[in-house]
Write an enzyme that holds these catalytic residues in place. Structure first.
Site, PDB file in Angstrom:
ATOM      1  N   SER A  15     -12.729  -9.105   9.179  1.00 45.56           N
ATOM      2  CA  SER A  15     -12.852  -9.195   7.723  1.00 45.56           C
ATOM      3  C   SER A  15     -14.317  -9.353   7.311  1.00 45.56           C
ATOM      4  O   SER A  15     -15.067 -10.136   7.901  1.00 45.56           O
ATOM      5  CB  SER A  15     -12.056 -10.398   7.204  1.00 45.56           C
ATOM      6  OG  SER A  15     -12.337 -10.592   5.831  1.00 45.56           O
ATOM      7  N   LYS A  66      -0.033  -9.664   2.505  1.00 46.63           N
ATOM      8  CA  LYS A  66      -0.130  -9.468   1.049  1.00 46.63           C
ATOM      9  C   LYS A  66       1.233  -9.394   0.364  1.00 46.63           C
ATOM     10  O   LYS A  66       1.375  -9.827  -0.774  1.00 46.63           O
ATOM     11  CB  LYS A  66      -0.886  -8.179   0.737  1.00 46.63           C
ATOM     12  CG  LYS A  66      -2.380  -8.270   0.899  1.00 46.63           C
ATOM     13  CD  LYS A  66      -2.993  -6.956   0.423  1.00 46.63           C
ATOM     14  CE  LYS A  66      -4.478  -6.907   0.584  1.00 46.63           C
ATOM     15  NZ  LYS A  66      -5.071  -5.743  -0.075  1.00 46.63           N
ATOM     16  N   ASP A 102      -7.428  -6.319  -6.530  1.00 47.91           N
ATOM     17  CA  ASP A 102      -7.805  -4.970  -6.090  1.00 47.91           C
ATOM     18  C   ASP A 102      -8.024  -4.032  -7.276  1.00 47.91           C
ATOM     19  O   ASP A 102      -8.913  -3.180  -7.260  1.00 47.91           O
ATOM     20  CB  ASP A 102      -6.739  -4.371  -5.170  1.00 47.91           C
ATOM     21  CG  ASP A 102      -6.770  -4.989  -3.786  1.00 47.91           C
ATOM     22  OD1 ASP A 102      -7.851  -5.462  -3.383  1.00 47.91           O
ATOM     23  OD2 ASP A 102      -5.722  -5.005  -3.120  1.00 47.91           O
ATOM     24  N   ALA A 129       0.567   7.220  -1.900  1.00 48.46           N
ATOM     25  CA  ALA A 129       1.536   6.394  -2.618  1.00 48.46           C
ATOM     26  C   ALA A 129       1.863   5.119  -1.841  1.00 48.46           C
ATOM     27  O   ALA A 129       2.986   4.640  -1.863  1.00 48.46           O
ATOM     28  CB  ALA A 129       2.803   7.208  -2.887  1.00 48.46           C
ATOM     29  N   ALA A 132      -2.147   0.446  -1.557  1.00 47.91           N
ATOM     30  CA  ALA A 132      -3.416   0.512  -2.290  1.00 47.91           C
ATOM     31  C   ALA A 132      -3.292   1.391  -3.531  1.00 47.91           C
ATOM     32  O   ALA A 132      -3.992   1.186  -4.525  1.00 47.91           O
ATOM     33  CB  ALA A 132      -4.507   1.055  -1.377  1.00 47.91           C
TER      34      ALA A 132
HETATM   35  P1  ATR Z   1      -1.807   1.238   2.183  1.00 50.24           P
HETATM   36  O1  ATR Z   1      -0.868   0.118   1.893  1.00 50.24           O
HETATM   37  O2  ATR Z   1      -3.113   0.778   2.804  1.00 50.24           O
HETATM   38  O3  ATR Z   1      -2.022   2.153   1.033  1.00 50.24           O
HETATM   39  P2  ATR Z   1       0.308   2.716   3.478  1.00 50.24           P
HETATM   40  O4  ATR Z   1       1.277   1.998   2.672  1.00 50.24           O
HETATM   41  O5  ATR Z   1       0.576   2.888   4.937  1.00 50.24           O
HETATM   42  O6  ATR Z   1      -1.136   2.070   3.407  1.00 50.24           O
HETATM   43  O7  ATR Z   1       0.060   4.151   2.800  1.00 50.24           O
HETATM   44  C1  ATR Z   1      -0.608   5.109   3.453  1.00 50.24           C
HETATM   45  C2  ATR Z   1      -0.747   6.327   2.521  1.00 50.24           C
HETATM   46  O8  ATR Z   1      -1.571   7.261   3.160  1.00 50.24           O
HETATM   47  C3  ATR Z   1       0.576   7.018   2.228  1.00 50.24           C
HETATM   48  O9  ATR Z   1       0.528   7.591   0.956  1.00 50.24           O
HETATM   49  C4  ATR Z   1       0.583   8.104   3.318  1.00 50.24           C
HETATM   50  O10 ATR Z   1       1.375   9.226   3.029  1.00 50.24           O
HETATM   51  P3  ATR Z   1       2.944   9.206   3.400  1.00 50.24           P
HETATM   52  O11 ATR Z   1       3.629   8.439   2.320  1.00 50.24           O
HETATM   53  O12 ATR Z   1       3.324  10.640   3.432  1.00 50.24           O
HETATM   54  O13 ATR Z   1       3.047   8.533   4.746  1.00 50.24           O
HETATM   55  C5  ATR Z   1      -0.872   8.498   3.308  1.00 50.24           C
HETATM   56  N1  ATR Z   1      -1.290   9.154   4.540  1.00 50.24           N
HETATM   57  C6  ATR Z   1      -1.510   8.584   5.736  1.00 50.24           C
HETATM   58  N2  ATR Z   1      -1.924   9.504   6.621  1.00 50.24           N
HETATM   59  C7  ATR Z   1      -1.959  10.707   5.984  1.00 50.24           C
HETATM   60  C8  ATR Z   1      -2.321  12.058   6.355  1.00 50.24           C
HETATM   61  N3  ATR Z   1      -2.746  12.340   7.598  1.00 50.24           N
HETATM   62  N4  ATR Z   1      -2.260  13.016   5.416  1.00 50.24           N
HETATM   63  C9  ATR Z   1      -1.869  12.735   4.165  1.00 50.24           C
HETATM   64  N5  ATR Z   1      -1.511  11.475   3.740  1.00 50.24           N
HETATM   65  C10 ATR Z   1      -1.558  10.478   4.640  1.00 50.24           C
END
Ligand code: ATR
Length: 276
Positions: A15, A66, A102, A129, A132
């Site tokens: 962190s 979180k 955030d 989606a 974050a």
């Molecule tokens: P966080 O909470 O940090 O936002 P998360 O909930 O794991 O992390 O969300 C990851 C996001 O990145 C999702 O929107 C994911 O798309 P999917 O819903 O289809 O999984 C997106 N993501 C991760 N790797 C990806 C990739 N290689 N190409 C496109 N989208 C990706």
């Protein structure tokens, strides 16, 4: 009496928050501390009992706590409730109140790096989606962006989130990008794509208006492939490091009573750790 704050998570060693808050505590000459503490999800309830007992003024909460911490707070700020996650705790007497900073971090970063960015901004594209994404969507909605195209690799997740957030958010798949790009004044990447040099395979940024702003919440590397491509096209860009710095401001103010500044010196200090 030394005011003690913390960041809890599991793992917690990497962190950057202790560096940020430590820099401010020294700069404002405050008798306070900010400690990283490794707390596993199963130990979260016991940790909150310590907080209620007066050991700390509050602190930050990071992955994977979180969402679970949400239900353990005595009260949760309405915006954190909408976002569905708490990243900042403030202890008042025996009560713990949860906030999500955030979205303020996202806004603070753009306000500092691209003043006026939201003036007349009608249409934005948000990529991703996940957790974050919610904070970014709430922030854009709060700034009055009329149409937010929420594009995600998995369409169902975008539909679910758009339904939860109301009519200004429209769900689509990543393949919808070319159709909506010509109207978009802002593109925000909220996915982990960009870390370790990964890139979106098919995202024609050249279709965006010349005045569009492109921003990424990934800050390792600081210039993600998306930002590099946007810059090469002559588009305005803002990197994600400022969001990390600005999300720390409201917590510090609540715990230590001083609203800290995000200075170039702070940015340089944190930037120096990114390669590690
Ligand atoms: P966080 O909470 O940090 O936002 P998360 O909930 O794991 O992390 O969300 C990851 C996001 O990145 C999702 O929107 C994911 O798309 P999917 O819903 O289809 O999984 C997106 N993501 C991760 N790797 C990806 C990739 N290689 N190409 C496109 N989208 C990706």
């Amino acid at each position: 009496m030394t005011l003690r704050a913390f960041v809890i998570g599991h793992p917690i060693a990497h962190s950057r928050s202790p560096l940020i808050h430590g820099t401010w505590l020294a700069a404002y000459n405050i008798d306070g501390s900010y400690e990283p503490i490794d707390v596993e999800p199963t130990a979260l309830q016991a940790f909150l009992a310590r907080l209620r007992g007066g050991e700390f003024v509050g602190g930050n909460v990071t992955i994977p706590l979180k969402e679970p911490v949400f239900a353990l707070c005595d009260s949760v700020d309405p915006l954190a409730r909408t976002i569905g996650a708490v990243n900042t705790l403030v202890a008042t007497g025996t009560q713990v109140r949860g906030f999500n900073t955030d979205y303020m971090g996202f806004l603070g970063n753009l306000d500092q790096q691209a003043p006026g960015w939201s003036d007349g901004l009608d249409t934005a594209i948000v990529l991703g989606a996940g957790g974050a994404s919610r904070a970014v969507l709430v922030a854009l909605r709060e700034r009055g962006v009329k149409t937010i195209h929420l594009l995600n690799r998995t369409l169902e997740k975008a539909v679910e989130l758009a339904t939860a957030l109301g009519p200004s958010v429209r769900a689509g798949s990543l393949a919808a990008f070319p159709g909506v790009a010509p109207e978009a004044g802002l593109v925000v990447n909220t996915t982990a794509v960009g870390m370790h040099g990964s890139a979106f395979p098919e995202l024609p940024l050249a279709l965006l208006p010349r005045t569009a702003l492109v921003t990424d919440i990934v800050y390792v590397p600081l210039v993600t492939p998306l930002l590099a491509e946007a810059r090469a096209l002559g588009l305005r860009t803002v990197d994600g490091l400022g969001m990390l710095l600005h999300q720390a401001v409201p917590g510090f103010e609540a715990w230590f009573g001083v609203r800290p500044q995000v200075t170039d010196d702070l940015r340089r200090r944190v930037e120096a750790t990114l390669g590690q």
